[in-house]
Design a protein around this motif. Structure first.
Motif, PDB file in Angstrom:
ATOM      1  N   GLY A 179       0.779  -1.046  -0.110  1.00 41.86           N
ATOM      2  CA  GLY A 179       0.067  -0.064   0.060  1.00 41.86           C
ATOM      3  C   GLY A 179       0.748   1.275  -0.012  1.00 41.86           C
ATOM      4  N   ALA A 180       1.916   1.058   0.724  1.00 42.86           N
ATOM      5  CA  ALA A 180       2.776   2.490   0.538  1.00 42.86           C
ATOM      6  C   ALA A 180       3.650   2.714  -0.760  1.00 42.86           C
ATOM      7  N   ALA A 181       3.848   1.392  -1.113  1.00 44.68           N
ATOM      8  CA  ALA A 181       4.499   1.773  -2.429  1.00 44.68           C
ATOM      9  C   ALA A 181       3.637   2.085  -3.824  1.00 44.68           C
TER      10      ALA A 181
ATOM     11  N   LEU B 245      -6.241  -5.971   4.209  1.00 44.55           N
ATOM     12  CA  LEU B 245      -6.124  -5.102   5.500  1.00 44.55           C
ATOM     13  C   LEU B 245      -4.636  -4.356   5.815  1.00 44.55           C
ATOM     14  N   GLY B 246      -3.519  -4.731   5.485  1.00 36.41           N
ATOM     15  CA  GLY B 246      -2.431  -3.997   5.637  1.00 36.41           C
ATOM     16  C   GLY B 246      -2.412  -2.920   4.621  1.00 36.41           C
TER      17      GLY B 246
ATOM     18  N   ASN C 292      -3.362   2.856   2.963  1.00 40.03           N
ATOM     19  CA  ASN C 292      -4.332   3.693   2.042  1.00 40.03           C
ATOM     20  C   ASN C 292      -5.457   2.959   2.175  1.00 40.03           C
ATOM     21  N   PRO C 293      -6.292   3.572   2.729  1.00 38.27           N
ATOM     22  CA  PRO C 293      -7.835   3.018   2.911  1.00 38.27           C
ATOM     23  C   PRO C 293      -8.474   2.823   1.577  1.00 38.27           C
ATOM     24  N   ALA C 294      -8.271   3.150   0.531  1.00 39.15           N
ATOM     25  CA  ALA C 294      -8.723   3.220  -0.649  1.00 39.15           C
ATOM     26  C   ALA C 294      -8.315   2.019  -1.376  1.00 39.15           C
TER      27      ALA C 294
ATOM     28  N   GLY D  79     -12.871  -4.430  -0.518  1.00 35.26           N
ATOM     29  CA  GLY D  79     -11.731  -4.126  -1.596  1.00 35.26           C
ATOM     30  C   GLY D  79     -11.014  -5.382  -2.075  1.00 35.26           C
ATOM     31  N   VAL D  80     -11.553  -6.739  -1.791  1.00 34.81           N
ATOM     32  CA  VAL D  80     -10.785  -7.810  -2.229  1.00 34.81           C
ATOM     33  C   VAL D  80     -11.661  -8.010  -3.476  1.00 34.81           C
ATOM     34  N   ILE D  81     -11.192  -8.283  -4.686  1.00 32.82           N
ATOM     35  CA  ILE D  81     -12.139  -8.569  -5.898  1.00 32.82           C
ATOM     36  C   ILE D  81     -11.604 -10.018  -6.260  1.00 32.82           C
TER      37      ILE D  81
END
Length: 353
Positions: free
Chosen positions: A141-143, A169-170, A175-177, A348-350
Protein backbone atom coordinates in the motif's frame (compact mmCIF):
# COMPACT_ATOMS: atom_id res chain seq x y z
CA UNK A 1 2.50 -26.28 -0.86
CA UNK A 2 0.50 -25.32 2.17
CA UNK A 3 -2.45 -26.60 4.05
CA UNK A 4 -2.66 -26.85 7.76
CA UNK A 5 -4.14 -28.17 10.96
CA UNK A 6 -7.88 -27.88 11.32
CA UNK A 7 -8.77 -26.34 14.66
CA UNK A 8 -12.28 -27.62 14.28
CA UNK A 9 -11.28 -31.29 14.34
CA UNK A 10 -11.86 -33.44 17.40
CA UNK A 11 -8.95 -33.66 19.82
CA UNK A 12 -7.16 -37.01 20.09
CA UNK A 13 -7.13 -38.73 23.46
CA UNK A 14 -3.71 -38.27 25.05
CA UNK A 15 -2.26 -40.03 28.07
CA UNK A 16 -1.74 -38.02 31.25
CA UNK A 17 2.02 -38.53 31.03
CA UNK A 18 3.85 -37.00 28.10
CA UNK A 19 6.08 -38.66 25.51
CA UNK A 20 9.70 -39.44 26.39
CA UNK A 21 12.44 -40.69 24.08
CA UNK A 22 14.26 -43.85 25.09
CA UNK A 23 17.57 -42.67 23.62
CA UNK A 24 19.31 -39.43 22.71
CA UNK A 25 17.56 -37.53 19.91
CA UNK A 26 18.40 -38.52 16.37
CA UNK A 27 16.53 -36.41 13.82
CA UNK A 28 15.44 -37.04 10.24
CA UNK A 29 13.44 -34.90 7.82
CA UNK A 30 11.29 -35.77 4.83
CA UNK A 31 11.16 -33.01 2.21
CA UNK A 32 8.17 -32.70 -0.08
CA UNK A 33 10.24 -31.16 -2.89
CA UNK A 34 13.86 -30.45 -3.83
CA UNK A 35 15.87 -28.55 -1.23
CA UNK A 36 16.62 -25.78 -3.72
CA UNK A 37 13.04 -25.14 -4.93
CA UNK A 38 13.32 -21.47 -4.02
CA UNK A 39 10.29 -21.64 -1.74
CA UNK A 40 8.54 -24.00 0.69
CA UNK A 41 11.07 -26.84 0.84
CA UNK A 42 14.12 -24.59 0.67
CA UNK A 43 12.81 -22.70 3.70
CA UNK A 44 12.81 -25.98 5.63
CA UNK A 45 16.28 -26.88 4.40
CA UNK A 46 17.68 -23.51 5.44
CA UNK A 47 16.06 -23.99 8.85
CA UNK A 48 17.66 -27.45 9.10
CA UNK A 49 21.14 -25.95 8.78
CA UNK A 50 20.42 -23.47 11.58
CA UNK A 51 18.90 -26.18 13.80
CA UNK A 52 21.98 -28.37 13.30
CA UNK A 53 24.17 -25.52 14.50
CA UNK A 54 22.00 -24.81 17.53
CA UNK A 55 21.64 -28.44 18.58
CA UNK A 56 25.17 -29.47 17.66
CA UNK A 57 24.12 -32.47 15.60
CA UNK A 58 23.53 -33.43 11.98
CA UNK A 59 20.01 -33.98 10.71
CA UNK A 60 19.40 -36.64 8.06
CA UNK A 61 17.04 -35.71 5.22
CA UNK A 62 15.63 -36.97 1.96
CA UNK A 63 14.25 -34.84 -0.87
CA UNK A 64 11.28 -35.23 -3.23
CA UNK A 65 9.04 -37.44 -1.11
CA UNK A 66 5.60 -37.07 -2.78
CA UNK A 67 2.31 -36.96 -0.89
CA UNK A 68 1.75 -40.68 -1.35
CA UNK A 69 1.76 -43.32 1.37
CA UNK A 70 3.79 -45.68 -0.81
CA UNK A 71 6.63 -43.14 -0.75
CA UNK A 72 6.19 -41.56 2.69
CA UNK A 73 6.16 -44.70 4.82
CA UNK A 74 9.27 -46.38 3.34
CA UNK A 75 11.23 -43.11 3.55
CA UNK A 76 10.33 -42.60 7.20
CA UNK A 77 10.86 -46.25 8.12
CA UNK A 78 14.31 -46.29 6.53
CA UNK A 79 15.36 -43.48 8.87
CA UNK A 80 13.72 -45.18 11.87
CA UNK A 81 15.58 -48.39 11.10
CA UNK A 82 18.80 -46.35 11.11
CA UNK A 83 17.97 -45.10 14.61
CA UNK A 84 16.02 -41.89 14.00
CA UNK A 85 13.60 -41.19 16.85
CA UNK A 86 12.40 -37.74 15.76
CA UNK A 87 10.94 -37.60 12.25
CA UNK A 88 9.90 -34.28 10.74
CA UNK A 89 7.59 -34.07 7.72
CA UNK A 90 6.92 -31.09 5.51
CA UNK A 91 3.60 -31.66 3.76
CA UNK A 92 -0.15 -31.63 4.27
CA UNK A 93 -0.35 -34.85 2.27
CA UNK A 94 1.84 -36.65 4.82
CA UNK A 95 -0.90 -36.31 7.46
CA UNK A 96 -2.57 -39.73 7.28
CA UNK A 97 0.71 -41.61 6.80
CA UNK A 98 2.28 -39.84 9.78
CA UNK A 99 -0.75 -40.73 11.88
CA UNK A 100 -0.29 -44.40 10.96
CA UNK A 101 3.47 -44.24 11.51
CA UNK A 102 2.97 -42.64 14.93
CA UNK A 103 0.73 -45.53 15.94
CA UNK A 104 3.15 -48.13 14.56
CA UNK A 105 6.23 -46.53 16.17
CA UNK A 106 5.11 -45.19 19.57
CA UNK A 107 8.75 -44.73 20.63
CA UNK A 108 9.33 -42.18 17.82
CA UNK A 109 8.28 -38.51 17.93
CA UNK A 110 6.75 -37.10 14.75
CA UNK A 111 6.32 -33.48 13.68
CA UNK A 112 4.66 -32.47 10.42
CA UNK A 113 4.66 -29.02 8.86
CA UNK A 114 1.22 -28.12 7.45
CA UNK A 115 -0.23 -31.41 8.67
CA UNK A 116 -3.74 -32.12 9.95
CA UNK A 117 -3.19 -35.09 12.28
CA UNK A 118 -2.06 -35.25 15.90
CA UNK A 119 -1.41 -37.95 18.48
CA UNK A 120 0.46 -38.59 21.73
CA UNK A 121 3.72 -38.71 19.72
CA UNK A 122 2.69 -36.60 16.71
CA UNK A 123 2.24 -32.86 16.37
CA UNK A 124 1.24 -30.96 13.24
CA UNK A 125 2.43 -27.36 13.00
CA UNK A 126 1.88 -24.31 10.85
CA UNK A 127 2.47 -20.57 11.09
CA UNK A 128 0.05 -17.66 11.30
CA UNK A 129 1.05 -16.37 7.87
CA UNK A 130 -1.63 -13.72 7.92
CA UNK A 131 0.50 -11.73 10.39
CA UNK A 132 3.47 -11.33 8.05
CA UNK A 133 1.28 -10.89 4.96
CA UNK A 134 -0.54 -8.07 6.74
CA UNK A 135 2.82 -6.29 7.11
CA UNK A 136 3.71 -6.98 3.47
CA UNK A 137 0.33 -5.55 2.53
CA UNK A 138 1.31 -2.36 4.32
CA UNK A 139 4.48 -2.21 2.24
CA UNK A 140 2.44 -2.76 -0.93
CA UNK A 141 0.00 0.00 0.00
CA UNK A 142 2.86 2.36 0.76
CA UNK A 143 4.59 1.74 -2.58
CA UNK A 144 1.46 1.98 -4.72
CA UNK A 145 0.38 5.32 -6.14
CA UNK A 146 -3.08 4.24 -7.31
CA UNK A 147 -3.87 1.73 -4.56
CA UNK A 148 -4.48 -0.97 -7.19
CA UNK A 149 -2.88 -4.20 -6.02
CA UNK A 150 -2.92 -7.75 -7.36
CA UNK A 151 -2.49 -11.13 -5.69
CA UNK A 152 -1.57 -14.50 -7.23
CA UNK A 153 -3.04 -17.22 -5.01
CA UNK A 154 -3.04 -21.02 -5.19
CA UNK A 155 -6.44 -22.25 -3.98
CA UNK A 156 -9.37 -20.55 -2.22
CA UNK A 157 -8.72 -22.40 1.04
CA UNK A 158 -8.79 -20.83 4.49
CA UNK A 159 -5.00 -20.68 4.82
CA UNK A 160 -4.78 -18.80 1.52
CA UNK A 161 -7.82 -16.59 2.03
CA UNK A 162 -6.47 -15.37 5.35
CA UNK A 163 -3.28 -14.20 3.63
CA UNK A 164 -5.29 -12.43 0.91
CA UNK A 165 -7.50 -10.67 3.46
CA UNK A 166 -4.58 -9.75 5.70
CA UNK A 167 -2.67 -8.36 2.72
CA UNK A 168 -5.69 -6.18 1.91
CA UNK A 169 -6.13 -5.05 5.52
CA UNK A 170 -2.44 -4.12 5.69
CA UNK A 171 -2.62 -2.15 2.45
CA UNK A 172 -5.74 -0.36 3.67
CA UNK A 173 -3.99 0.52 6.93
CA UNK A 174 -1.69 2.70 4.81
CA UNK A 175 -4.13 3.55 2.00
CA UNK A 176 -7.82 3.12 2.97
CA UNK A 177 -8.82 3.13 -0.72
CA UNK A 178 -6.54 0.22 -1.67
CA UNK A 179 -8.06 -2.74 -3.53
CA UNK A 180 -6.69 -6.23 -4.15
CA UNK A 181 -7.55 -8.14 -7.32
CA UNK A 182 -6.98 -11.89 -6.79
CA UNK A 183 -6.43 -14.66 -9.33
CA UNK A 184 -6.35 -18.29 -8.13
CA UNK A 185 -4.15 -20.63 -10.14
CA UNK A 186 -5.65 -23.83 -8.71
CA UNK A 187 -2.24 -25.26 -7.81
CA UNK A 188 0.55 -24.60 -5.33
CA UNK A 189 3.36 -24.65 -7.87
CA UNK A 190 2.89 -23.92 -11.56
CA UNK A 191 5.18 -21.17 -12.88
CA UNK A 192 3.29 -21.06 -16.20
CA UNK A 193 -0.06 -20.34 -14.54
CA UNK A 194 1.59 -17.98 -12.07
CA UNK A 195 3.15 -16.00 -14.92
CA UNK A 196 -0.16 -15.77 -16.75
CA UNK A 197 -1.94 -14.61 -13.59
CA UNK A 198 0.68 -11.99 -12.74
CA UNK A 199 0.67 -10.67 -16.31
CA UNK A 200 -3.12 -10.42 -16.30
CA UNK A 201 -3.17 -8.55 -12.99
CA UNK A 202 -0.59 -6.05 -14.21
CA UNK A 203 -2.53 -5.61 -17.47
CA UNK A 204 -5.56 -4.78 -15.30
CA UNK A 205 -3.63 -2.02 -13.55
CA UNK A 206 -2.01 -3.66 -10.53
CA UNK A 207 1.11 -1.82 -9.38
CA UNK A 208 2.13 -4.38 -6.75
CA UNK A 209 1.69 -8.17 -6.91
CA UNK A 210 1.35 -10.20 -3.71
CA UNK A 211 1.48 -13.97 -3.74
CA UNK A 212 0.66 -17.22 -1.94
CA UNK A 213 2.12 -19.71 -4.40
CA UNK A 214 5.37 -21.64 -4.22
CA UNK A 215 7.55 -20.23 -6.98
CA UNK A 216 9.03 -16.71 -7.26
CA UNK A 217 7.45 -16.26 -10.70
CA UNK A 218 5.05 -13.43 -9.71
CA UNK A 219 8.01 -11.41 -8.41
CA UNK A 220 10.01 -12.11 -11.55
CA UNK A 221 7.10 -10.97 -13.74
CA UNK A 222 6.69 -7.83 -11.63
CA UNK A 223 10.35 -6.96 -12.18
CA UNK A 224 10.12 -7.67 -15.90
CA UNK A 225 7.13 -5.32 -16.16
CA UNK A 226 8.63 -2.56 -14.01
CA UNK A 227 6.20 -3.16 -11.14
CA UNK A 228 6.59 -4.27 -7.53
CA UNK A 229 5.72 -7.38 -5.54
CA UNK A 230 5.72 -9.02 -2.13
CA UNK A 231 7.01 -12.55 -1.65
CA UNK A 232 6.01 -15.72 0.15
CA UNK A 233 8.03 -18.52 1.86
CA UNK A 234 11.46 -16.85 1.56
CA UNK A 235 13.11 -13.50 0.86
CA UNK A 236 12.38 -13.27 -2.86
CA UNK A 237 14.79 -10.41 -3.42
CA UNK A 238 17.05 -13.30 -4.40
CA UNK A 239 15.05 -13.60 -7.63
CA UNK A 240 13.67 -10.09 -8.12
CA UNK A 241 15.77 -7.59 -6.15
CA UNK A 242 14.33 -4.52 -7.86
CA UNK A 243 10.70 -5.55 -7.55
CA UNK A 244 10.36 -7.26 -4.17
CA UNK A 245 9.24 -4.80 -1.50
CA UNK A 246 8.82 -7.26 1.35
CA UNK A 247 8.50 -11.02 1.83
CA UNK A 248 6.67 -13.23 4.29
CA UNK A 249 9.39 -15.68 5.30
CA UNK A 250 9.30 -18.91 7.29
CA UNK A 251 11.47 -18.98 10.39
CA UNK A 252 10.99 -22.66 11.21
CA UNK A 253 14.21 -22.95 13.20
CA UNK A 254 12.75 -20.61 15.84
CA UNK A 255 9.95 -23.11 16.42
CA UNK A 256 11.59 -26.45 15.68
CA UNK A 257 14.80 -26.07 17.70
CA UNK A 258 12.95 -25.32 20.97
CA UNK A 259 10.36 -28.02 20.20
CA UNK A 260 13.07 -30.63 19.63
CA UNK A 261 14.63 -29.58 22.94
CA UNK A 262 11.24 -30.13 24.63
CA UNK A 263 11.05 -33.62 23.13
CA UNK A 264 14.61 -34.38 24.26
CA UNK A 265 13.83 -33.18 27.78
CA UNK A 266 11.07 -35.77 28.13
CA UNK A 267 7.38 -35.67 29.06
CA UNK A 268 6.59 -33.93 25.76
CA UNK A 269 2.90 -33.22 25.30
CA UNK A 270 1.86 -32.35 21.74
CA UNK A 271 -0.90 -29.77 21.36
CA UNK A 272 -4.17 -31.68 20.78
CA UNK A 273 -5.03 -29.59 17.71
CA UNK A 274 -1.46 -29.03 16.55
CA UNK A 275 0.76 -25.98 16.96
CA UNK A 276 -0.51 -22.79 15.31
CA UNK A 277 2.58 -20.61 15.60
CA UNK A 278 2.52 -16.79 15.79
CA UNK A 279 5.38 -14.60 14.60
CA UNK A 280 6.53 -14.18 18.20
CA UNK A 281 7.22 -17.92 18.45
CA UNK A 282 8.84 -18.54 15.08
CA UNK A 283 6.12 -19.12 12.51
CA UNK A 284 6.87 -16.40 10.00
CA UNK A 285 8.48 -12.98 9.87
CA UNK A 286 9.17 -10.38 7.20
CA UNK A 287 12.23 -9.60 5.12
CA UNK A 288 12.69 -6.29 3.32
CA UNK A 289 12.22 -3.46 2.60
CA UNK A 290 12.68 -2.37 -1.00
CA UNK A 291 13.60 1.28 -1.69
CA UNK A 292 10.11 1.95 -3.08
CA UNK A 293 8.72 1.80 0.47
CA UNK A 294 9.11 5.33 1.91
CA UNK A 295 11.29 5.53 5.03
CA UNK A 296 8.48 6.98 7.15
CA UNK A 297 6.22 4.08 6.16
CA UNK A 298 8.96 1.57 7.01
CA UNK A 299 8.90 2.93 10.55
CA UNK A 300 5.12 2.50 10.68
CA UNK A 301 5.40 -1.09 9.44
CA UNK A 302 8.13 -1.89 11.95
CA UNK A 303 5.97 -0.46 14.73
CA UNK A 304 3.09 -2.71 13.61
CA UNK A 305 5.44 -5.68 13.60
CA UNK A 306 6.42 -4.96 17.18
CA UNK A 307 2.77 -4.64 18.14
CA UNK A 308 2.00 -8.05 16.58
CA UNK A 309 4.98 -9.54 18.40
CA UNK A 310 3.43 -8.26 21.62
CA UNK A 311 0.02 -9.73 20.85
CA UNK A 312 -1.83 -7.37 18.52
CA UNK A 313 -4.47 -9.26 16.53
CA UNK A 314 -4.81 -8.76 12.77
CA UNK A 315 -8.40 -10.05 12.76
CA UNK A 316 -9.77 -7.93 15.60
CA UNK A 317 -13.23 -6.41 15.52
CA UNK A 318 -15.14 -4.59 14.41
CA UNK A 319 -14.64 -6.31 11.06
CA UNK A 320 -17.14 -6.94 8.26
CA UNK A 321 -16.79 -8.77 4.97
CA UNK A 322 -17.08 -7.16 1.54
CA UNK A 323 -20.84 -7.76 1.54
CA UNK A 324 -21.28 -5.85 4.78
CA UNK A 325 -21.83 -8.87 7.04
CA UNK A 326 -20.23 -8.51 10.45
CA UNK A 327 -17.58 -11.19 10.94
CA UNK A 328 -15.96 -9.97 14.15
CA UNK A 329 -17.81 -7.73 16.63
CA UNK A 330 -16.17 -4.74 18.31
CA UNK A 331 -13.88 -5.97 21.04
CA UNK A 332 -13.75 -9.48 19.60
CA UNK A 333 -11.09 -11.51 17.81
CA UNK A 334 -11.65 -14.06 15.04
CA UNK A 335 -11.33 -17.57 16.49
CA UNK A 336 -8.81 -20.10 15.21
CA UNK A 337 -11.66 -22.32 14.01
CA UNK A 338 -13.06 -19.44 11.95
CA UNK A 339 -9.60 -18.67 10.58
CA UNK A 340 -9.16 -22.23 9.26
CA UNK A 341 -12.51 -22.19 7.48
CA UNK A 342 -12.29 -18.59 6.18
CA UNK A 343 -14.34 -18.47 2.97
CA UNK A 344 -15.10 -14.76 2.87
CA UNK A 345 -13.25 -11.61 1.90
CA UNK A 346 -12.82 -8.16 3.37
CA UNK A 347 -13.90 -4.98 1.63
CA UNK A 348 -11.69 -4.13 -1.34
CA UNK A 349 -10.85 -7.73 -2.31
CA UNK A 350 -11.94 -8.66 -5.85
CA UNK A 351 -11.76 -12.36 -6.66
CA UNK A 352 -11.64 -14.13 -10.00
CA UNK A 353 -10.43 -17.50 -11.27
Amino acid sequence: MVLATCAGASAPAFAADGFTLKDKPKIAMLYYGPKNDGGWTQAFDEARVKIEKELGQKIQFVENVPEDASAIKPAAEKFIQRGANIVIGTAFGYSDSFKELAAKYPQVAFLNGSGTTNAANLQAFYGRTYESHYLCGMAAGAASKTGKLGFVAANPFGVVNWTVNAFALGAQKVNPAATVNVIYTGTWHDPVKERAAAMALIDQGAEVIGQHVDSPTPQIVAQERGKYGTGHHRDLRQFAPKATLCSSVWTWEKYLAPEIKKIAAGNWKPAPYGAFIPMSQGGTDIAGFGPAVPADKVKVIQAEREAIMKGKQVYAGPLSDRDGKERVPAGGVLSDADLWKMDWYVKGVITQK
